[in-house]
Design a protein around this motif. Structure first.
Motif, PDB file in Angstrom:
ATOM      1  N   THR A 194       3.771   2.356   4.656  1.00 49.32           N
ATOM      2  CA  THR A 194       2.964   3.204   5.537  1.00 49.32           C
ATOM      3  C   THR A 194       2.399   2.393   6.690  1.00 49.32           C
ATOM      4  O   THR A 194       2.336   2.881   7.832  1.00 49.32           O
ATOM      5  CB  THR A 194       1.829   3.867   4.748  1.00 49.32           C
ATOM      6  OG1 THR A 194       2.381   4.625   3.678  1.00 49.32           O
ATOM      7  CG2 THR A 194       1.014   4.783   5.645  1.00 49.32           C
TER       8      THR A 194
ATOM      9  N   ARG B 262       5.042   2.099   9.269  1.00 49.89           N
ATOM     10  CA  ARG B 262       5.222   3.369   9.979  1.00 49.89           C
ATOM     11  C   ARG B 262       4.117   3.594  10.999  1.00 49.89           C
ATOM     12  O   ARG B 262       4.370   4.087  12.110  1.00 49.89           O
ATOM     13  CB  ARG B 262       5.261   4.533   8.977  1.00 49.89           C
ATOM     14  CG  ARG B 262       6.562   4.634   8.204  1.00 49.89           C
ATOM     15  CD  ARG B 262       6.703   6.007   7.555  1.00 49.89           C
ATOM     16  NE  ARG B 262       5.672   6.257   6.560  1.00 49.89           N
ATOM     17  CZ  ARG B 262       5.773   5.919   5.275  1.00 49.89           C
ATOM     18  NH1 ARG B 262       6.850   5.307   4.835  1.00 49.89           N
ATOM     19  NH2 ARG B 262       4.788   6.200   4.434  1.00 49.89           N
ATOM     20  N   GLU B 263       2.889   3.242  10.652  1.00 49.39           N
ATOM     21  CA  GLU B 263       1.779   3.384  11.600  1.00 49.39           C
ATOM     22  C   GLU B 263       1.976   2.481  12.816  1.00 49.39           C
ATOM     23  O   GLU B 263       1.700   2.879  13.954  1.00 49.39           O
ATOM     24  CB  GLU B 263       0.452   3.054  10.912  1.00 49.39           C
ATOM     25  CG  GLU B 263       0.019   4.050   9.851  1.00 49.39           C
ATOM     26  CD  GLU B 263      -0.512   5.350  10.436  1.00 49.39           C
ATOM     27  OE1 GLU B 263      -0.644   5.450  11.665  1.00 49.39           O
ATOM     28  OE2 GLU B 263      -0.808   6.268   9.648  1.00 49.39           O
TER      29      GLU B 263
ATOM     30  N   ASP C 207       0.042  -0.936   0.813  1.00 46.42           N
ATOM     31  CA  ASP C 207       1.037   0.071   1.195  1.00 46.42           C
ATOM     32  C   ASP C 207       1.718  -0.371   2.489  1.00 46.42           C
ATOM     33  O   ASP C 207       1.439   0.162   3.569  1.00 46.42           O
ATOM     34  CB  ASP C 207       0.361   1.433   1.348  1.00 46.42           C
ATOM     35  CG  ASP C 207       1.350   2.567   1.559  1.00 46.42           C
ATOM     36  OD1 ASP C 207       2.553   2.290   1.725  1.00 46.42           O
ATOM     37  OD2 ASP C 207       0.904   3.743   1.565  1.00 46.42           O
TER      38      ASP C 207
END
Length: 398
Positions: free
Chosen positions: A348, A351-352, A345
């Protein structure tokens, strides 16, 4: 700016120079040639220190060379910190030389405030400011330690230990493990003077952290065991400092055992740390940051080294991490990104990383695995997108 090499590309370079085939190196680290081909091509991130250290050992290489040496001219957010390293190196080299300045050192209360400020800067990952303050502070503290007597001498050595702790942590974060090793050894020397067993144990914990960074697991294990043995007789209901160190050493032990693939032993350390967290509450001591939040993020970090997937995050959803220093929260964000990248992923994961960058940009941009995650996401993406944008924001050349 030239594209940054991934860890896998560096592995390929060292492997070819050593004359090993993919199959031979893969066998050395318990994998197969197809896995190593994916790592070297950038399709799989090499995101576990366990494997980085194993490959480095098989290639007779320094793990730092595989992770990537510091790049002081790349990112404007980390450039000021890297520029302080030469002055800090000279300050550490001066530690064993006779004092040349004849001026009276600053009063101990002034030095206490200056050390507290470096503690704050380290905890919140303001590395450039921290690097500017440390060289002169180390000199002033050494002068105070060498020219004072009695209780003042003990206080000065206590402060000197703390400042050298901060120097070791800074140089470790910036990718200079040799300087971190020197600073940690000097911290332990200073800690021995006052005869305070907790201070001496804190210095041992620092050395164990540095050993773990460079894959010196046997040395780290000996330091952890020695520290725990010293603390064993000091654990009482009114000793939060001892419990903080006890818990912290067990957290380091949990990560060490995870890197060795020993899940049961790692879990045992985490259980001991949980007992300590119940006793310490929110009042850690000796620069440890030990708390239930610190326990939670170490649980995730150890699980990462054992090959966990993002489901491990469900185990800490009820833990309040907001009180942790910015540096610790950002590093946990990087671990979250590693989990999601491992699960494929990448959106995600990116984004983290960007969320962590908003918390403590210098901590994120100095971390050796962040470029690996971004480069892998960019490689796996068929079109420019979030990974490309993240690379631009984090100053990672593709």
């Amino acid at each position: 700016m030239a594209a940054r090499r991934s860890i896998g590309q560096r592995v390929a370079r060292y492997r070819e120079a050593s004359g090993l085939s993919r199959a031979q190196l893969a066998e050395e680290v318990g994998r197969n040639a197809d896995w190593l081909r994916s790592v070297e091509s950038g399709r799989l991130p090499l995101d576990r220190y366990t494997m980085v250290h194993a490959i480095a050992a098989a290639l007779d290489a320094d793990p730092v060379d595989l992770l990537g040496r510091p790049t002081p001219v790349g990112d404007p957010r980390t450039r000021p910190a890297h520029r302080t390293v030469p002055a800090l190196r000279r300050a550490l080299l001066r530690a064993g030389l006779p004092l040349t300045v004849q001026e009276e050192p600053p009063p101990l209360d002034v030095l206490r405030r200056r050390v507290d400020e470096t503690d704050r800067l380290r905890r919140h990952a303001h590395y450039g400011e921290l690097g500017l303050l440390l060289p002169q502070l180390l000199d002033d503290l050494r002068a105070a330690a060498d020219t004072s007597a009695g209780v003042d001498r003990d206080i000065a050595h206590h402060l000197l230990t703390e400042a050298r702790h901060n120097a070791a942590m800074l140089t470790k974060k910036l990718g200079h493990p040799d300087l971190a090793t020197a600073a940690a050894a000097q911290a332990r020397q200073a800690a021995a003077v006052p005869g305070d067993p907790l201070l001496a144990t804190a210095a041992q914990w620092l050395q164990a952290e540095v050993c773990l960074t460079v894959g010196a697991t046997a040395e780290a294990q000996a330091l952890i065991d020695g520290g725990l043995a010293r603390l064993d007789g000091l654990l009482t209901d009114t000793a939060p400092g001892a419990w903080s160190l006890w818990g912290t050493l067990h957290l380091v032990g949990a990560v060490l055992e995870a890197q060795l693939g020993r899940q049961a032993e790692s879990a045992g350390h985490l259980t001991e740390a949980a007992t300590a967290a119940d006793r310490v509450g929110e009042h850690p001591g000796h620069q440890t940051e030990f708390s239930a939040g610190e326990l939670a993020i170490h649980l995730v970090h150890a699980a990462l080294e054992l090959g966990a997937d993002p489901d491990v995050l469900d185990r800490i959803t009820e833990v309040d991490l907001s009180r942790l220093p910015r540096e610790r929260r950002a590093r946990h964000g990087i671990d979250r990104a590693r989990l999601f990248a491992r699960a494929g992923d990448d959106a995600t994961a990116v984004r983290e990383l960007l969320a962590a960058d908003r918390i403590a940009p210098e901590a994120v941009r100095a971390h050796p695995l962040v470029p690996e995650l971004v480069l892998t996401a960019a490689h796996r993406s068929r079109t420019p997108g979030p990974a490309t944008d993240a690379a631009r924001r984090l100053a990672i050349p593709l």
